[in-house]
Design a protein around this motif. Structure first.
Motif, PDB file in Angstrom:
ATOM      1  N   MET A 156      61.177 -15.251   6.826  1.00 40.62           N
ATOM      2  CA  MET A 156      62.065 -14.102   6.652  1.00 40.62           C
ATOM      3  C   MET A 156      62.573 -13.645   8.006  1.00 40.62           C
ATOM      4  SD  MET A 156      59.564 -10.890   5.858  1.00 40.62           S
ATOM      5  CE  MET A 156      58.156 -11.811   5.260  1.00 40.62           C
ATOM      6  N   GLU A 208      57.840 -18.573   2.519  1.00 37.30           N
ATOM      7  CA  GLU A 208      59.199 -18.537   3.056  1.00 37.30           C
ATOM      8  C   GLU A 208      59.271 -17.799   4.391  1.00 37.30           C
ATOM      9  OE1 GLU A 208      62.581 -17.845   0.415  1.00 37.30           O
ATOM     10  OE2 GLU A 208      61.154 -17.808  -1.252  1.00 37.30           O
ATOM     11  N   LEU A 260      60.297 -12.948  -2.330  1.00 37.93           N
ATOM     12  CA  LEU A 260      60.208 -14.282  -1.723  1.00 37.93           C
ATOM     13  C   LEU A 260      58.971 -15.017  -2.189  1.00 37.93           C
ATOM     14  CD1 LEU A 260      61.002 -13.367   2.011  1.00 37.93           C
ATOM     15  CD2 LEU A 260      62.596 -14.279   0.323  1.00 37.93           C
ATOM     16  N   SER A 273      64.412  -8.326  -1.158  1.00 42.48           N
ATOM     17  CA  SER A 273      64.200  -9.629  -1.800  1.00 42.48           C
ATOM     18  C   SER A 273      62.800  -9.735  -2.382  1.00 42.48           C
ATOM     19  CB  SER A 273      64.407 -10.768  -0.788  1.00 42.48           C
ATOM     20  OG  SER A 273      63.505 -10.634   0.293  1.00 42.48           O
TER      21      SER A 273
END
Length: 497
Positions: A483, A481, A477, A475
């Motif tokens: 995780m 965020e 991000l 990903s």
């Protein structure tokens, strides 16, 4: 209802800096000599890509682990002796560039030179030439192993010849490949006796290392060799700060780098300002893992704080409560084990470089990043999770990045966290790299805090116990965020401006 575990917050302390990281590497012993010489171009290139590539697949995942150092075995000539060498395994014999009449043949070691060329072409920057035994023409017994294990297997009158041989190898390899060795490591695990008949090797007592190093330094100066001399490739880390059970082969930091020592060689022009050692048999239990590295770091601070530590060789040899050296295992468990070793060497011992032993192995042992069939002339190759575990560090920690401080929201110290989630962080002007190793049997939610405001995005790469999830880009991000670290996994976060 079970209460959800709180998010583990990893805080970056960018104002708290530690060592500069120069490189991550592996060696070409022993099978590269056959793979590079006899195997198909297709397979050789695939293996080289796994080791050296810094390109990405279409999904953004790395093609390979992007090693930034490569160790080249300067052979002693046991291959030419054949069965008379008495070295039982053909894989572990090595050719030598040196002929009996003192001339040189640069067509020798062609398989290793092929990979050396590929490493250079694919962007590797640091090259180390390492010696297990002096050439058989210079040894006491005409063999590439020691007769009695008591002293160096070279006649003292041949020290200058050995030194000039190394100078010629540096010059000859540069002409053949364009590779200019940055370091020459003339002594490998000098504490061991290296008697018949497993592989090339020679013991060296500390005073012998001093005399040989002085001869090599003089030869390098005469021949205008820019390579530095790397010492001592100690067989155990504790030989660097204690005598252990090998008189005149221990206490090597003080012996070679304390200005009051009779063996002081720290002022030689060609000596590298570092001490190299191997992490074998220092990784279990966790108290041993911690104490060995603290004592090593403490000794460097005491003798010469400017001295770097390079961890120059490791694979899983030991049998202990949680792992066995014997038996190939391409899965996640040995990857988890070596990730903790890499982490501990970088964070507890402040290693400035970290090198694996066999880049390619034909053996039924936990010693290879890539495994091959036990056939000199061709076969299949097999990726291990250990390859990708090292890649979480080697692919993203760029040369000259600096390690920075980190802390856990659960208040655990770095030592206390050795059984849980391991974290370390590295930065340069353009990137911050955070490496997280979740050793737990459960997933863990984490968040990185105190990220410098100029860093806006975060790329995430993971290796898990799923067969095809190997350094996979999962990903991009936002930096705030949360995780999830899967159970038994490695995650590298690359924060970019």
């Amino acid at each position: 209802m079970a209460q959800k575990e709180p998010v583990l917050e990893i805080t970056l302390h960018t104002n708290k800096t530690f060592q500069t990281i120069h490189n991550f590497g592996a060696s070409d012993a022993w099978s590269i000599q056959a793979v590079g010489k006899y195997w198909s171009e297709d397979v050789k290139n695939k293996i080289a890509s796994l080791l050296f590539s810094t390109s990405n697949k279409p999904d953004g995942s790395p093609e390979g682990i992007g090693l930034t150092a490569w160790r080249f075995n300067i052979g002693a000539g046991s291959t030419e002796q054949g069965e008379d060498s008495q070295i039982l395994t053909e894989w572990r014999r090595s050719e030598s560039f040196l002929n009996a009449d003192g001339t040189y043949n640069w067509n020798k070691q062609s398989g290793e030179l092929w990979f050396l060329n590929e490493a250079k072409k694919r962007g590797v920057k640091t090259f180390v030439g390492f010696v297990n035994s002096p050439p058989v023409f210079y040894t006491k017994n005409g063999k590439a192993f020691s007769e009695d294990g008591l002293s160096a297997n070279i006649k003292s009158e041949n020290y200058k010849k050995f030194a000039d041989f190394l100078s010629e190898v540096v010059k000859g390899v540069k002409i053949e490949t364009g590779v200019d060795f940055d370091y020459i490591s003339p002594f490998n695990e000098p504490q061991w006796d290296w008697k018949c008949c497993k592989q090339e090797g020679s013991p060296w007592n500390n005073d012998e290392i001093v005399e040989a190093t002085k001869a090599i330094d003089a030869s390098f100066n005469t021949h205008n060799i820019s390579a530095k001399i790397e010492i001592t490739e100690a067989g155990h880390l504790d030989f660097l700060y204690s005598e252990k059970n090998r008189p005149n082969r221990g206490n090597q930091i003080a012996y070679f780098f304390d200005k009051n020592s009779p063996g002081y060689i720290g002022d030689l022009k060609s000596i590298a300002k570092k001490i190299a050692g191997h992490s074998y048999f220092s990784t279990w239990d966790l108290e041993t893992l911690k104490n060995t590295r603290h004592l090593l770091s403490k000794e460097i601070q005491k003798v010469d704080p400017s001295l770097e530590f390079w961890m120059s060789e490791y694979c899983i040899l030991e049998d202990n409560d949680i792992i066995k050296g014997g038996g190939r295992d391409l899965g996640i468990d040995p990857a988890m084990y070596i990730a903790r070793v890499i982490h501990s060497d970088l964070v507890l011992a402040n290693a400035s470089a970290w090198h694996w032993w066999l880049a390619v192995s034909p053996y039924d042992f936990k010693d290879g990043l890539i495994y091959i069939d036990d056939n000199k002339f061709g076969g299949n190759y097999y990726e291990s999770k250990m390859l990708w575990a090292l890649g979480h560090y080697s692919r993203f920690i760029k040369p000259e990045m600096i390690r920075i401080g980190t802390s856990h929201s659960d208040k655990k110290s770095l030592e206390e966290a050795l059984e849980g989630v391991l974290q370390s962080a590295y930065m340069n002007e353009d990137e911050v790299v955070v490496i997280l190793v979740n050793q737990l049997d459960t997933s863990k939610d984490i968040k990185i805090s105190r990220i410098p405001k100029e860093f806006k995005a975060m790329e995430v790469y993971q290796t898990t116990n799923t067969t095809d999830v190997n350094l996979k880009k999962v990903s991009v991000l936002g930096i705030k965020e949360v995780m999830t670290l899967p159970k038994k996994s490695l995650t590298t976060c690359v924060l970019k401006r």
